[in-house]
Write an enzyme that holds these catalytic residues in place. Structure first.
Site, PDB file in Angstrom:
ATOM      1  N   ASP A  11      49.291  52.981  60.604  1.00 50.74           N
ATOM      2  CA  ASP A  11      48.485  52.666  59.320  1.00 50.74           C
ATOM      3  C   ASP A  11      47.910  50.734  59.574  1.00 50.74           C
ATOM      4  O   ASP A  11      47.937  50.492  60.927  1.00 50.74           O
ATOM      5  CB  ASP A  11      49.332  52.193  58.072  1.00 50.74           C
ATOM      6  CG  ASP A  11      50.935  51.351  58.158  1.00 50.74           C
ATOM      7  OD1 ASP A  11      50.980  51.201  59.727  1.00 50.74           O
ATOM      8  OD2 ASP A  11      52.140  51.670  58.094  1.00 50.74           O
ATOM      9  N   ARG A  19      54.894  51.576  46.758  1.00 60.55           N
ATOM     10  CA  ARG A  19      54.892  50.132  46.979  1.00 60.55           C
ATOM     11  C   ARG A  19      53.934  49.080  47.435  1.00 60.55           C
ATOM     12  O   ARG A  19      52.645  50.100  47.425  1.00 60.55           O
ATOM     13  CB  ARG A  19      55.386  50.148  49.248  1.00 60.55           C
ATOM     14  CG  ARG A  19      55.240  49.361  49.685  1.00 60.55           C
ATOM     15  CD  ARG A  19      55.450  49.398  51.470  1.00 60.55           C
ATOM     16  NE  ARG A  19      54.136  49.824  51.784  1.00 60.55           N
ATOM     17  CZ  ARG A  19      54.835  50.129  53.393  1.00 60.55           C
ATOM     18  NH1 ARG A  19      55.647  49.403  53.984  1.00 60.55           N
ATOM     19  NH2 ARG A  19      53.707  50.786  54.278  1.00 60.55           N
TER      20      ARG A  19
END
Length: 547
Positions: free
Chosen positions: A450, A168
């Site tokens: 996160d 990603r």
């Protein structure tokens, strides 16, 4: 001593080069490839970011999103399909995600998951050294030379059978300010993609898979078209057949939810489906409807997958993907084992099981976990519900309307509480403190937090103070959320954490984003913090460019 590298004309590297491996990653040929992609596509990226600003003005004025009339023909055409799944991503029942540090990469690939998404975005603080070392780790993982020796003497290396690697890159909004091309910062997205693709495209094919990606935070099919054009140019330049790349798009913004079919269509032969990036999706709901008091959300713990707008979005992802023959991936289970409390651990693991059972019975083709201990739980659920490699035969025929996709009304209503405010502030402070120290994935309250969860936390505080939302205090009294209340709770929650310069800076940034700028929403927490983690030369250049 930092190494020097030779750069192509017009390219400057302002970050330090720590070792020969990093120097090899930033070879002249790799930087030239990066520069070519950046020069060709960066103006389009900036134009699309400007289009986001204009679209936000329309939403602020009351023009809520709906399905696009100009692409109705794409949605109406039953004939087109996405490509067949690529090698190594036919069965995606359990994917694990995490940052790109060396030990994590080895453990995740060995974890027993079907895939590992190596995350240069929300799970990683984009320090220059982290981004460069991550690229070294990707190359070494694919050629199977990766190993790690821990300070305690434990040796880590790859098993014979490993998960398929997906990468990603950073979102379109982020720059890589340690690389300057023709006087301007390089796109973080293009940097992450280009460096990985240059070094790893062919070895990933030799490894029996391909260069596979997750694409984050897109807001329109035109942004997917930009990625597709980058893919085509990259493949043509390096002599890789078109269609070798596969990319799964995270549907984690409310605007992308209205363009799912168009996004798959734009990626054409490169599409690997869609994923429910659910925490960022909640953040997007707050962000896009910041001006509208009727869209205020309650305590974060009460915004689960059963609330109307989340349930509708999941059903639409599955319906869209299966209609077009691509994977519909479920969302993240962020729980981590609670070793010191067996009863609490059992309850947390049962919550994971129920979440994955909901996804599997709805028709998802796989799911995400944040910790290896969750893999057997998720796998068992999907094995029972999904005996084949996917559930593309499951067709959802119900109509999902624009009203359903933005319906934030919770049955029975849920209040905003002092406990919810404190939890948000504590998470935001703790996460930002770690991020400023270069850590992008933080265990906190038995969850792996996160950037997405930190974004929800700080944006809810902003939303409540902006709209002076009624809050139920711990003494059961109600009052509107005010600047003084938020400042007091920030002080109190910061006082519970271990003092550090990074915590003090996190507190300053949180106050700036929630109290000082309570009439203007700050787009991204990570953008607000990025200047603090730049290396000296990049920081000096960024400061000059703002003057």
């Amino acid at each position: 001593m930092a190494l020097r590298i030779d750069c192509p004309r017009g390219v400057e590297v302002l970050g330090s080069i720590a070792n020969d491996q990093q120097a090899a990653i930033l070879s002249q040929d790799a930087l030239q490839f990066l520069a070519t992609l950046h020069r060709t596509f960066n103006e389009r990226r900036i134009s699309l970011l400007n289009a986001r600003v204009e679209r936000q003005k329309q939403i602020d004025a009351g023009a809520f999103p709906t399905f696009l009339s100009e692409t109705a023909n794409v949605r109406a055409d039953d004939a087109w399909r996405g490509p067949k799944p690529g090698p190594g991503i036919t069965d995606r029942r359990v994917e694990i995600t995490g940052p790109v540090d060396r030990k994590m990469v080895i453990n995740a690939l060995n974890s027993g998951a079907t895939q590992f998404m190596a995350d240069f975005e929300d799970s990683s603080a984009p320090t220059w050294q982290q981004m460069l070392s991550g690229q070294v780790n990707m190359r070494d993982a694919l050629n199977r030379s990766i190993s790690f020796d821990a300070p305690n003497g434990k040796h880590y290396q790859l098993n014979k059978e490993v998960a398929t690697l997906l990468v990603r890159p950073r979102g379109w909004h982020l720059d890589e300010k340690h690389v300057i091309i023709d006087g301007r910062p390089c796109s973080g997205s293009i940097f992450d993609f280009a460096i990985f693709f240059f070094h790893c495209a062919k070895i990933s094919v030799e490894a029996g898979q391909g260069p596979y990606f997750y694409l984050p935070k897109m807001e329109s099919h035109l942004e997917a078209r930009l990625w597709n054009d980058i893919f085509n140019m990259a493949q043509d330049t390096l002599g890789v057949p078109r269609g070798t790349i596969r990319a799964t798009v995270l549907i984690e913004t409310i605007l992308a939810a209205f363009e799912m079919e168009e996004i798959i269509y734009e990626l054409r032969e490169h599409s690997a489906g869609l994923n429910c990036g659910r925490w960022d999706y909640i953040f997007s709901m707050i962000k896009k409807f910041w001006k509208h008091p009727g869209m205020v959300l309650p305590d974060r713990k009460n915004v689960g997958m059963d609330v109307p707008f989340m349930d509708a979005y999941v059903r639409l992802v599955i319906k869209t993907c299966h209609r077009r023959g691509v994977h519909a991936m479920g969302g993240m289970a962020a729980q981590i084992p609670i070793k010191e409390n067996p009863a609490a651990n059992d309850a947390a693991m049962e919550k994971v099981r129920q979440d994955k059972l909901r996804e599997a019975t709805y028709g998802h083709d796989g799911t995400w976990v944040a910790h290896p201990a969750l893999i057997p739980i998720a796998k068992k659920v999907f094995d029972e519900v999904m005996p084949g490699p996917n559930q593309m035969h499951v067709r959802r025929e119900e109509e999902i309307t624009p009203i359903e996709l933005i319906n934030t009304k919770l049955e029975g209503g849920c209040p905003v509480t002092e406990g919810g405010m404190r939890a948000n502030i504590s998470v935001a402070l703790s996460y930002m403190e770690n991020w400023l120290r270069g850590v992008g994935c933080v265990p906190f309250n038995n969850l792996m937090e996160d950037a997405a969860t930190a974004e929800i936390s700080r944006s809810q505080v902003w939303q409540w103070i902006h709209h002076k939302t009624p809050i139920t205090m711990e003494d059961s009294k109600q009052q509107p959320v005010t600047s003084d209340l938020v400042l007091r709770i920030i002080d109190e929650e910061a006082g519970k954490l271990k003092s550090s310069p990074e915590l003090n800076r996190a507190k300053e940034i949180l106050i700036d984003m929630t109290v000082k700028k309570q009439d203007q929403f700050v787009d991204f927490l990570t953008s607000a913090c990025y200047a603090d983690i730049l290396e000296p030369e990049a920081k000096k250049r960024a400061t000059r460019s703002r003057m």
